[in-house]
Design a protein around this motif. Structure first.
Motif, PDB file in Angstrom:
ATOM      1  N   ARG A 106       0.868  -1.180   0.000  1.00 45.93           N
ATOM      2  CA  ARG A 106       0.000   0.000   0.000  1.00 45.93           C
ATOM      3  C   ARG A 106       0.901   1.224   0.000  1.00 45.93           C
ATOM      4  O   ARG A 106       1.785   1.356   0.842  1.00 45.93           O
ATOM      5  CB  ARG A 106      -0.905   0.021   1.230  1.00 45.93           C
ATOM      6  CG  ARG A 106      -1.850   1.225   1.203  1.00 45.93           C
ATOM      7  CD  ARG A 106      -2.889   1.131   2.255  1.00 45.93           C
ATOM      8  NE  ARG A 106      -2.285   1.399   3.552  1.00 45.93           N
ATOM      9  CZ  ARG A 106      -2.968   1.650   4.638  1.00 45.93           C
ATOM     10  NH1 ARG A 106      -4.268   1.624   4.626  1.00 45.93           N
ATOM     11  NH2 ARG A 106      -2.347   1.896   5.759  1.00 45.93           N
ATOM     12  N   ILE A 107       0.695   2.105  -0.979  1.00 46.28           N
ATOM     13  CA  ILE A 107       1.469   3.344  -1.098  1.00 46.28           C
ATOM     14  C   ILE A 107       0.707   4.448  -0.371  1.00 46.28           C
ATOM     15  O   ILE A 107      -0.474   4.660  -0.620  1.00 46.28           O
ATOM     16  CB  ILE A 107       1.660   3.740  -2.571  1.00 46.28           C
ATOM     17  CG1 ILE A 107       2.336   2.623  -3.340  1.00 46.28           C
ATOM     18  CG2 ILE A 107       2.391   5.061  -2.688  1.00 46.28           C
ATOM     19  CD1 ILE A 107       3.816   2.636  -3.359  1.00 46.28           C
ATOM     20  N   VAL A 108       1.403   5.148   0.529  1.00 45.71           N
ATOM     21  CA  VAL A 108       0.814   6.233   1.296  1.00 45.71           C
ATOM     22  C   VAL A 108       1.507   7.526   0.902  1.00 45.71           C
ATOM     23  O   VAL A 108       2.740   7.593   0.875  1.00 45.71           O
ATOM     24  CB  VAL A 108       0.962   5.976   2.816  1.00 45.71           C
ATOM     25  CG1 VAL A 108       0.382   7.121   3.615  1.00 45.71           C
ATOM     26  CG2 VAL A 108       0.320   4.653   3.196  1.00 45.71           C
ATOM     27  N   GLY A 109       0.732   8.563   0.577  1.00 49.74           N
ATOM     28  CA  GLY A 109       1.271   9.831   0.093  1.00 49.74           C
ATOM     29  C   GLY A 109       1.204  10.908   1.161  1.00 49.74           C
ATOM     30  O   GLY A 109       1.154  10.594   2.337  1.00 49.74           O
ATOM     31  N   PRO A 110       1.224  12.143   0.738  1.00 46.89           N
ATOM     32  CA  PRO A 110       0.926  12.656  -0.602  1.00 46.89           C
ATOM     33  C   PRO A 110       2.108  12.470  -1.557  1.00 46.89           C
ATOM     34  O   PRO A 110       3.241  12.322  -1.127  1.00 46.89           O
ATOM     35  CB  PRO A 110       0.666  14.141  -0.380  1.00 46.89           C
ATOM     36  CG  PRO A 110       1.499  14.485   0.801  1.00 46.89           C
ATOM     37  CD  PRO A 110       1.505  13.249   1.675  1.00 46.89           C
ATOM     38  N   LEU A 111       1.781  12.488  -2.834  1.00 49.77           N
ATOM     39  CA  LEU A 111       2.812  12.367  -3.863  1.00 49.77           C
ATOM     40  C   LEU A 111       3.336  13.745  -4.238  1.00 49.77           C
ATOM     41  O   LEU A 111       2.556  14.649  -4.515  1.00 49.77           O
ATOM     42  CB  LEU A 111       2.231  11.738  -5.133  1.00 49.77           C
ATOM     43  CG  LEU A 111       2.000  10.246  -5.123  1.00 49.77           C
ATOM     44  CD1 LEU A 111       1.391   9.823  -6.450  1.00 49.77           C
ATOM     45  CD2 LEU A 111       3.263   9.477  -4.856  1.00 49.77           C
ATOM     46  N   ARG A 112       4.629  13.881  -4.263  1.00 48.47           N
ATOM     47  CA  ARG A 112       5.226  15.107  -4.794  1.00 48.47           C
ATOM     48  C   ARG A 112       5.093  15.065  -6.317  1.00 48.47           C
ATOM     49  O   ARG A 112       5.011  13.989  -6.912  1.00 48.47           O
ATOM     50  CB  ARG A 112       6.665  15.213  -4.364  1.00 48.47           C
ATOM     51  CG  ARG A 112       6.747  15.419  -2.848  1.00 48.47           C
ATOM     52  CD  ARG A 112       8.076  15.884  -2.443  1.00 48.47           C
ATOM     53  NE  ARG A 112       8.068  16.142  -1.013  1.00 48.47           N
ATOM     54  CZ  ARG A 112       8.983  16.859  -0.422  1.00 48.47           C
ATOM     55  NH1 ARG A 112       9.969  17.387  -1.120  1.00 48.47           N
ATOM     56  NH2 ARG A 112       8.934  17.060   0.868  1.00 48.47           N
ATOM     57  N   PRO A 113       5.069  16.218  -6.953  1.00 49.45           N
ATOM     58  CA  PRO A 113       4.784  16.276  -8.396  1.00 49.45           C
ATOM     59  C   PRO A 113       5.672  15.388  -9.268  1.00 49.45           C
ATOM     60  O   PRO A 113       5.174  14.714 -10.173  1.00 49.45           O
ATOM     61  CB  PRO A 113       4.980  17.750  -8.742  1.00 49.45           C
ATOM     62  CG  PRO A 113       4.685  18.469  -7.471  1.00 49.45           C
ATOM     63  CD  PRO A 113       5.196  17.563  -6.373  1.00 49.45           C
TER      64      PRO A 113
END
Length: 91
Positions: free
Chosen positions: A58-65
């Protein structure tokens, strides 16, 4: 198992990323926090894809641009369970 990645990931980090896989061998699932990843190239993508072959990831963010763009363009996002992946503002 919870793994928090931060910083920049390119070919110079390959051995460190391999250690992440070795440490995680006893895990069934991995919660991978990527909110502090400032840069990533195919080295990190390779690790992520290999993780999906061995673990429930499971990928947990937030995602940087930059990471969001890389994952979107390569079609990698759809291979993970996602949580909190709203994208930050422009790079």
């Amino acid at each position: 198992m919870v793994i928090r990645l931060s910083g920049e990931f390119d070919v110079e980090c390959e051995l460190d990323l391999e250690l992440v896989l070795e440490v995680a061998t006893s895990a069934v699932s991995i919660e991978l926090h990527v909110g502090e990843v400032r840069f990533a190239d195919s080295t990190l993508l390779n690790l992520l894809l290999r993780m999906t072959d061995r673990f429930d990831v499971r990928i947990v963010g937030p995602l940087r641009p930059q990471l969001a763009r890389l994952m979107r363009l390569t079609g990698v996002l759809e291979r993970f369970r996602l949580c909190g992946l709203e994208e930050e503002g422009p790079a």
